[in-house]
Design a protein around this motif. Structure first.
Motif, PDB file in Angstrom:
ATOM      1  N   ARG A  98      17.178 -14.790  52.461  1.00 18.63           N
ATOM      2  CA  ARG A  98      18.476 -14.759  51.781  1.00 18.63           C
ATOM      3  C   ARG A  98      19.624 -14.322  52.681  1.00 18.63           C
ATOM      4  O   ARG A  98      20.769 -14.714  52.464  1.00 18.63           O
ATOM      5  N   CYS A  99      19.324 -13.468  53.652  1.00 16.17           N
ATOM      6  CA  CYS A  99      20.410 -12.848  54.418  1.00 16.17           C
ATOM      7  C   CYS A  99      20.161 -13.034  55.913  1.00 16.17           C
ATOM      8  O   CYS A  99      19.179 -12.530  56.447  1.00 16.17           O
ATOM      9  N   HIS A 133      16.045  -3.495  58.402  1.00 19.64           N
ATOM     10  CA  HIS A 133      15.474  -4.619  57.655  1.00 19.64           C
ATOM     11  C   HIS A 133      15.172  -4.196  56.206  1.00 19.64           C
ATOM     12  O   HIS A 133      15.536  -4.874  55.251  1.00 19.64           O
ATOM     13  N   MET A 134      14.529  -3.051  56.063  1.00 17.07           N
ATOM     14  CA  MET A 134      14.141  -2.609  54.716  1.00 17.07           C
ATOM     15  C   MET A 134      15.355  -2.211  53.886  1.00 17.07           C
ATOM     16  O   MET A 134      15.381  -2.429  52.668  1.00 17.07           O
ATOM     17  N   MET A 135      16.363  -1.618  54.527  1.00 20.91           N
ATOM     18  CA  MET A 135      17.580  -1.268  53.777  1.00 20.91           C
ATOM     19  C   MET A 135      18.281  -2.543  53.305  1.00 20.91           C
ATOM     20  O   MET A 135      18.798  -2.608  52.195  1.00 20.91           O
ATOM     21  N   LEU A 136      18.279  -3.569  54.143  1.00 21.83           N
ATOM     22  CA  LEU A 136      18.863  -4.852  53.720  1.00 21.83           C
ATOM     23  C   LEU A 136      18.084  -5.390  52.517  1.00 21.83           C
ATOM     24  O   LEU A 136      18.666  -5.894  51.557  1.00 21.83           O
ATOM     25  N   GLN A 137      16.742  -5.247  52.548  1.00 25.67           N
ATOM     26  CA  GLN A 137      15.925  -5.716  51.416  1.00 25.67           C
ATOM     27  C   GLN A 137      16.286  -4.968  50.127  1.00 25.67           C
ATOM     28  O   GLN A 137      16.439  -5.581  49.071  1.00 25.67           O
ATOM     29  N   ILE A 139      19.112  -3.520  49.419  1.00 30.41           N
ATOM     30  CA  ILE A 139      20.475  -3.889  48.992  1.00 30.41           C
ATOM     31  C   ILE A 139      20.468  -5.267  48.313  1.00 30.41           C
ATOM     32  O   ILE A 139      21.170  -5.502  47.341  1.00 30.41           O
ATOM     33  N   LEU A 140      19.601  -6.167  48.823  1.00 31.41           N
ATOM     34  CA  LEU A 140      19.516  -7.508  48.229  1.00 31.41           C
ATOM     35  C   LEU A 140      19.004  -7.452  46.785  1.00 31.41           C
ATOM     36  O   LEU A 140      19.243  -8.363  45.999  1.00 31.41           O
ATOM     37  N   GLN A 141      18.290  -6.365  46.451  1.00 28.30           N
ATOM     38  CA  GLN A 141      17.721  -6.280  45.094  1.00 28.30           C
ATOM     39  C   GLN A 141      18.662  -5.614  44.093  1.00 28.30           C
ATOM     40  O   GLN A 141      18.377  -5.570  42.912  1.00 28.30           O
ATOM     41  N   LEU A 142      19.776  -5.042  44.561  1.00 27.74           N
ATOM     42  CA  LEU A 142      20.642  -4.276  43.653  1.00 27.74           C
ATOM     43  C   LEU A 142      21.776  -5.136  43.111  1.00 27.74           C
ATOM     44  O   LEU A 142      22.243  -6.051  43.784  1.00 27.74           O
ATOM     45  N   ASN A 143      22.240  -4.785  41.912  1.00 30.63           N
ATOM     46  CA  ASN A 143      23.458  -5.396  41.391  1.00 30.63           C
ATOM     47  C   ASN A 143      24.628  -4.509  41.822  1.00 30.63           C
ATOM     48  O   ASN A 143      24.772  -3.393  41.334  1.00 30.63           O
ATOM     49  N   ILE A 161      28.470  -4.174  55.261  1.00 31.48           N
ATOM     50  CA  ILE A 161      28.951  -5.563  55.142  1.00 31.48           C
ATOM     51  C   ILE A 161      28.156  -6.297  54.064  1.00 31.48           C
ATOM     52  O   ILE A 161      28.720  -6.985  53.211  1.00 31.48           O
ATOM     53  N   LEU A 162      26.814  -6.113  54.058  1.00 30.52           N
ATOM     54  CA  LEU A 162      26.036  -6.793  53.016  1.00 30.52           C
ATOM     55  C   LEU A 162      26.424  -6.256  51.634  1.00 30.52           C
ATOM     56  O   LEU A 162      26.556  -7.039  50.682  1.00 30.52           O
ATOM     57  N   ALA A 163      26.642  -4.933  51.519  1.00 32.13           N
ATOM     58  CA  ALA A 163      27.035  -4.372  50.220  1.00 32.13           C
ATOM     59  C   ALA A 163      28.354  -5.011  49.754  1.00 32.13           C
ATOM     60  O   ALA A 163      28.500  -5.367  48.579  1.00 32.13           O
TER      61      ALA A 163
END
Ligand code: SAM
Length: 280
Positions: A98-99, A133-137, A139-143, A161-163
């Motif tokens: 996804r990212c 990597h895990m923090m990005l994962q 963040i990808l799961q949160l609304n 930036i991803l947030a």
């Protein structure tokens, strides 16, 4: 910052590589090494010459551990050469399909939801490290729609930036290191984000502020010291994501969270590194 700063480059060969490589990188980080490049058969580690001394490796315990064979050599280099080394070694990564995290000189890939361009130079946070990597994962799961976020220890700013790309209303990104502060500002601009504010400093900047989500990928001891402040700054039902520590330290971190009213939700593990989620 001058473009021809002098660095010392160490080249370590590690046998067997796991888990010694991670431990070596963690210990070198504690000793003041700023950045690392993992090659197929070696680890390159960099420290500014002004922060270096001949006995810099004296406290690196893993070097005298009889279970591993670690050899090394070092040489002086100019920063621009470091950047060249980094460019040769930096491959784009895609997290959970996804990212994508890539450098400006990589082509983008069709089909990814988030395309983040990072030029880390000396800062930590390309997505290659397990903790990033895990923090990005997580963040990808949160609304994050409309949420106010703090990224403590922001490095390149990649998590902030991803947030922001995931819909956060505002993100504060804080790093104690001047180089990271400058680099995160550049990366935020590079990704055309206008709601990430980058600060140079530490947890004391958070006093009096409140957040729906706090992200901190730093290290065990700093997290233990800062958890009370994170707890104070979190809104009701706010989420705390912590990384930068090993599996064996999870209980200690969770206990510190518990006495600060933060409940453990879940954790992800990768190569003995952890990224844990807590809720207020
Ligand atoms: C492991 S890196 C994480 C970078 C990025 N957030 C990521 O996930 O890839 C930790 C960062 O924390 C910063 N740091 C270390 N101690 C800190 C402190 N007390 N307060 C704020 N930042 C700190 C370092 O300069 C470094 O950039």
């Amino acid at each position: 910052m001058s473009n021809n700063m002098i660095y010392i480059e160490y080249r370590f060969t590690v046998q067997p590589p796991e888990p010694a490589s991670d431990i070596l990188i963690a210990q070198l980080g504690e000793a003041g090494f700023e950045s690392f490049v993992e090659e197929e058969d070696a680890i390159l580690a960099y420290i500014q010459k002004e922060d270096w001394s001949m006995d810099i490796l004296n406290d690196i315990d893993i070097l005298s551990n009889p279970n591993f064979e670690i050899d090394y050599a070092f040489k002086e280099i100019e920063q621009e050469n470091w950047n060249a080394t980094w460019e040769q070694n930096f491959q784009p990564i895609v997290v959970d399909d996804r990212c994508m995290i890539r450098a400006p000189f990589h082509e983008t890939m069709s089909g990814v939801e988030y395309d983040i361009v990072i030029e880390p130079k000396m800062s930590f946070g390309t997505g290659h490290h397990e903790t990033t990597h895990m923090m990005l994962q997580h963040i990808l799961q949160l609304n994050l729609e409309g949420k106010v976020v703090l990224d403590m220890g922001s490095g390149t700013g990649v998590l902030a930036i991803l947030a922001a790309l995931r819909g956060a209303a505002h993100v504060d990104a804080v790093d104690i290191d001047n180089w990271c502060y400058v680099n995160a500002k550049e990366n935020v601009a590079r990704n055309q984000i206008d709601n990430v504010q980058v600060y140079e400093g530490d947890v004391s900047l958070v006093s009096g502020k409140s957040y729906d989500l706090i992200i901190a990928n730093i290290n065990r001891n700093i997290l233990l010291a800062d958890i009370p402040a994170y707890s104070k700054a979190l809104n009701k039902d706010g989420i705390l994501l912590l990384s930068g520590f090993y599996t064996e330290d999870l209980d200690m971190i969770t206990e510190k969270c518990k006495i600060n009213s933060l409940k453990f939700v879940k954790n992800i593990e990768r190569n003995n590194w952890v990224a844990a989620k807590y809720v207020n």
